[in-house]
Design a protein around this motif. Structure first.
Motif, short mmCIF file in Angstrom:
data_model
loop_
_atom_site.label_atom_id
_atom_site.label_comp_id
_atom_site.label_asym_id
_atom_site.label_seq_id
_atom_site.Cartn_x
_atom_site.Cartn_y
_atom_site.Cartn_z
N ASP A 114 -29.04 56.71 43.15
CA ASP A 114 -29.92 57.89 43.06
C ASP A 114 -31.28 57.59 43.69
O ASP A 114 -31.87 58.45 44.36
CB ASP A 114 -30.10 58.29 41.60
CG ASP A 114 -28.84 58.89 41.00
OD1 ASP A 114 -27.91 59.24 41.76
OD2 ASP A 114 -28.77 59.00 39.75
N SER A 115 -31.77 56.37 43.49
CA SER A 115 -33.08 56.01 44.04
C SER A 115 -33.07 56.04 45.56
O SER A 115 -34.03 56.48 46.20
CB SER A 115 -33.49 54.63 43.54
OG SER A 115 -33.70 54.63 42.14
N VAL A 116 -31.99 55.55 46.16
CA VAL A 116 -31.89 55.56 47.61
C VAL A 116 -31.87 56.99 48.14
O VAL A 116 -32.58 57.32 49.11
CB VAL A 116 -30.62 54.80 48.07
CG1 VAL A 116 -30.35 55.06 49.55
CG2 VAL A 116 -30.78 53.31 47.81
N GLN A 117 -31.09 57.86 47.50
CA GLN A 117 -31.01 59.24 47.97
C GLN A 117 -32.34 59.97 47.83
O GLN A 117 -32.76 60.71 48.73
CB GLN A 117 -29.90 59.98 47.19
CG GLN A 117 -28.51 59.40 47.39
CD GLN A 117 -28.12 59.29 48.86
OE1 GLN A 117 -28.38 60.20 49.65
NE2 GLN A 117 -27.48 58.18 49.23
N ARG A 118 -33.03 59.74 46.71
CA ARG A 118 -34.34 60.38 46.53
C ARG A 118 -35.35 59.84 47.55
O ARG A 118 -36.18 60.59 48.07
CB ARG A 118 -34.85 60.15 45.12
CG ARG A 118 -34.14 60.97 44.05
CD ARG A 118 -34.95 61.00 42.76
NE ARG A 118 -35.17 59.65 42.24
CZ ARG A 118 -34.37 59.04 41.38
NH1 ARG A 118 -33.28 59.67 40.95
NH2 ARG A 118 -34.63 57.83 40.95
N SER A 119 -35.27 58.55 47.84
CA SER A 119 -36.19 57.95 48.80
C SER A 119 -35.97 58.54 50.20
O SER A 119 -36.93 58.86 50.91
CB SER A 119 -36.00 56.44 48.83
OG SER A 119 -36.34 55.86 47.59
N LEU A 120 -34.72 58.69 50.60
CA LEU A 120 -34.42 59.27 51.91
C LEU A 120 -34.91 60.70 52.01
O LEU A 120 -35.43 61.14 53.05
CB LEU A 120 -32.92 59.19 52.19
CG LEU A 120 -32.35 57.79 52.45
CD1 LEU A 120 -30.85 57.89 52.70
CD2 LEU A 120 -33.03 57.12 53.63
N GLN A 121 -34.76 61.44 50.93
CA GLN A 121 -35.24 62.82 50.93
C GLN A 121 -36.75 62.87 51.09
O GLN A 121 -37.29 63.68 51.85
CB GLN A 121 -34.83 63.52 49.63
CG GLN A 121 -35.25 64.98 49.57
CD GLN A 121 -34.78 65.66 48.30
OE1 GLN A 121 -33.96 65.12 47.55
NE2 GLN A 121 -35.28 66.85 48.05
N SER A 122 -37.45 61.97 50.39
CA SER A 122 -38.91 61.93 50.49
C SER A 122 -39.35 61.54 51.89
O SER A 122 -40.31 62.10 52.45
CB SER A 122 -39.48 60.93 49.46
OG SER A 122 -39.21 61.35 48.15
N LEU A 123 -38.68 60.59 52.49
CA LEU A 123 -39.03 60.17 53.85
C LEU A 123 -38.80 61.30 54.85
O LEU A 123 -39.62 61.53 55.76
CB LEU A 123 -38.21 58.95 54.24
CG LEU A 123 -38.56 57.65 53.51
CD1 LEU A 123 -37.49 56.56 53.78
CD2 LEU A 123 -39.92 57.13 53.92
#
Length: 410
Positions: free
Chosen positions: A395-404
C-alpha cells in the motif's frame, strides 16, 4: 540460564534484576560503538538486533515501529515486522524465509536466527556433506595408491607386512564444513529453545567426523560454494554472521559472545528499495545507481552521486528517492517539520543532475507523520516527504507512486 531483556532503539537499559550493573559493564565492553549514553544511562542507538554477554544475558534491541495504536505487549508484531524487513538485507531472504519467521512467532530474535540456521544445516546434513579429495600419507597393512620408497625404507625395513603409501581420500574435512561445525559449537551456550537444543545435538553427531576450525579467518577466505553445493549458500550466510559479523556492525574488542546488530538506517533503505521493485512495474528500480560525477577538476570527475533509489522510465530517471529512518513531525508550525536541511540540499542536487520530474524523502510512517509533505524548490522542482508504513509495504508503494505522479501533474 539467564533471560532475555528486550528494549527498543534509543531506550535506556534500566538496572533491574534482569539487567545488573555488571551487565551494563559487559555490554559497554562488547558493543560500545553501537550503544550510547542518554541522561547518564546506557541506551540503545539506531542499531537493532541481539547482543549476548559472557554471563549469559541476551539483550534484544527492536526498532521503534508505529503500529497505529495496536497493542504489542510482547513485541511480537514489532519483532515479526522487523524480521520481514531484514529479509531484504543483503540477500538474507534465502537464509531467513517467511516460513522461518512464522515457525517461532513468540521467540526472541536470537532464537529465530539460530533456529533457521539449524534448519538449514539439518537440510544440508540430510542431503550429505560436501566432500573433497585430500592427500594422505600413512602406513597401511596393504598397498594403496603409490608407495613412498624413502618412508618405506625408513619405517618398514624390518616389516614387510606394512606399506608406507600416499593416496587421495574423499573427506568431509574441508573449510566450509569446519566453519559450520565451529558455528554449531559456538552457538551451544546461547540455546534457549528445546527444539533448537534437540536439533543441535543431532547435528553435532552428523559433524562428528569434521574437526572444528583452528583458523576460522583463513578457512573463510579459502571456502568456496559451487553449483553442486546449493544447500550451503544460506548456511554460509549464517556462518558469516555468527562467526565474523559479516556485513554487520563491528565491535570493539574480541569476545566469544554471539552479537548480531543491524544498522536500522540501511535496513530501512534496503526494505524500501526492495518494496518498490516488488510492488510496482511502472518504473525500473535502480539502487545506488546511476552514478554520476557532480563536478570536475582538471578534467577529472569528482563528488560521485549515488541515489538510494532511482525510478527509471527507459533510460530517463523520473524520480530519485532517499530513504531515511527518522521520526519527523507532520504537524505543527515549524516549516521544516524535522527534515534535515542537508537532505534538502542533496535531493536538490540529485534532481538537477538527473533531470528528475520530482524528488522525494521517504520516512517511516508514524502517528506524527501520517500524510505526505509537499515542498517546492525555488526553481519549481517538487520535493515530497513520503510516509512509508513498513507493516503495509505494498500500500505504501502505491500511495507513494500516486503522490509522485500528482506532483508532476501526470
Amino acid at each position: 540460564m539467564r533471560g532475555v531483556v528486550t528494549v527498543r532503539e534509543h531506550e535506556t537499559f534500566e538496572t533491574t534484576s534482569s539487567l545488573t550493573a555488571q551487565d551494563a559493564v559487559d555490554l559497554r565492553a562488547v558493543a560500545r560503538k553501537v550503544l550510547k549514553r542518554k541522561d547518564g544511562d546506557l541506551a540503545a542507538s539506531n542499531h537493532v538486533g541481539v547482543i549476548t554477554t559472557r554471563r549469559g544475558l541476551v539483550l534484544e534491541i527492536l526498532p521503534k515501529i508505529d503500529l497505529g495504536g495496536e497493542a504489542d505487549p510482547d513485541y511480537e508484531k514489532t519483532r515479526r515486522t522487523f524480521l520481514r524487513m531484514l529479509r531484504c538485507w543483503r540477500g538474507l531472504g534465502e537464509a531467513l524465509p517467511e516460513s522461518g519467521i512464522r515457525a517461532m512467532p513468540r521467540f526472541p530474535m536470537l532464537d529465530v536466527f539460530v533456529h533457521q540456521f539449524l534448519v538449514n544445516v539439518n537440510a544440508l546434513a540430510r542431503a550429505g556433506l560436501a566432500r573433497r579429495y585430500i592427500p594422505v600419507e600413512e602406513n597401511l597393512p596393504y598397498l594403496r595408491g603409490r608407495l613412498l620408497f624413502r618412508d618405506q625404507l625408513r619405517t618398514n625395513l624390518s616389516n614387510g607386512a606394512q606399506f608406507f603409501v600416499a593416496h587421495d581420500e574423499l573427506s568431509v574435512n574441508r573449510p566450509a564444513n569446519r566453519l559450520i561445525h565451529t558455528a554449531l559449537a559456538r552457538l551451544a551456550p546461547a540455546l534457549r529453545s528445546d527444539e533448537n537444543a534437540l536439533l543441535l545435538r543431532g547435528l553435532r553427531i552428523a559433524f562428528a567426523d569434521v574437526p572444528e576450525s583452528t583458523e576460522p579467518h583463513a578457512d573463510w577466505e579459502k571456502h568456496h560454494v559451487d553449483r553442486s553445493m546449493r544447500l550451503y549458500a544460506p548456511v554460509m550466510q549464517w556462518v558469516g554472521l555468527f562467526l565474523f559479523n559479516k556485513g554487520l556492525t563491528t565491535f570493539a574488542g574480541m569476545h566469544d559472545n554471539i552479537s548480531l546488530l543491524f544498522p536500522m538506517e540501511k535496513v530501512f533503505e534496503n526494505f524500501v528499495t526492495h518494496s518498490f521493485g516488488r510492488y510496482q512495474r511502472r518504473y525500473r528500480v535502480a539502487a545506488q545507481h546511476p552514478q554520476k560525477q557532480l563536478a570536475t577538476i582538471d578534467g577529472k570527475g569528482a563528488f560521485t552521486t549515488k541515489p538510494d533509489i532511482a525510478l527509471k522510465d527507459g533510460t530517463c530517471v523520473r524520480f530519485v528517492l532517499d530513504a531515511k529512518w527518522k521520526d519527523i513531525k507532520g504537524f505543527g508550525d515549524d516549516a521544516r517539520h524535522g527534515v534535515d536541511q542537508a537532505d534538502m540540499y542533496q535531493l536538490y542536487a540529485y534532481g538537477k543532475r538527473y533531470g528528475c520530474d520530482a524528488v522525494a524523502l521517504v520516512y517511516p510512517r508514524t502517528g506524527r507523520f501520517p500524510d505526505e509533505l509537499r515542498y517546492q524548490f525555488f526553481d519549481g522542482l517538487p520535493l515530497i516527504c513520503l510516509p512509508f508504513d513498513v507493516t503495509r509495504p505494498q500500500d505504501s508503494v502505491q500511495r507513494s507512486l500516486q503522490s509522485l505522479s500528482e506532483s508532476t501533474g501526470s
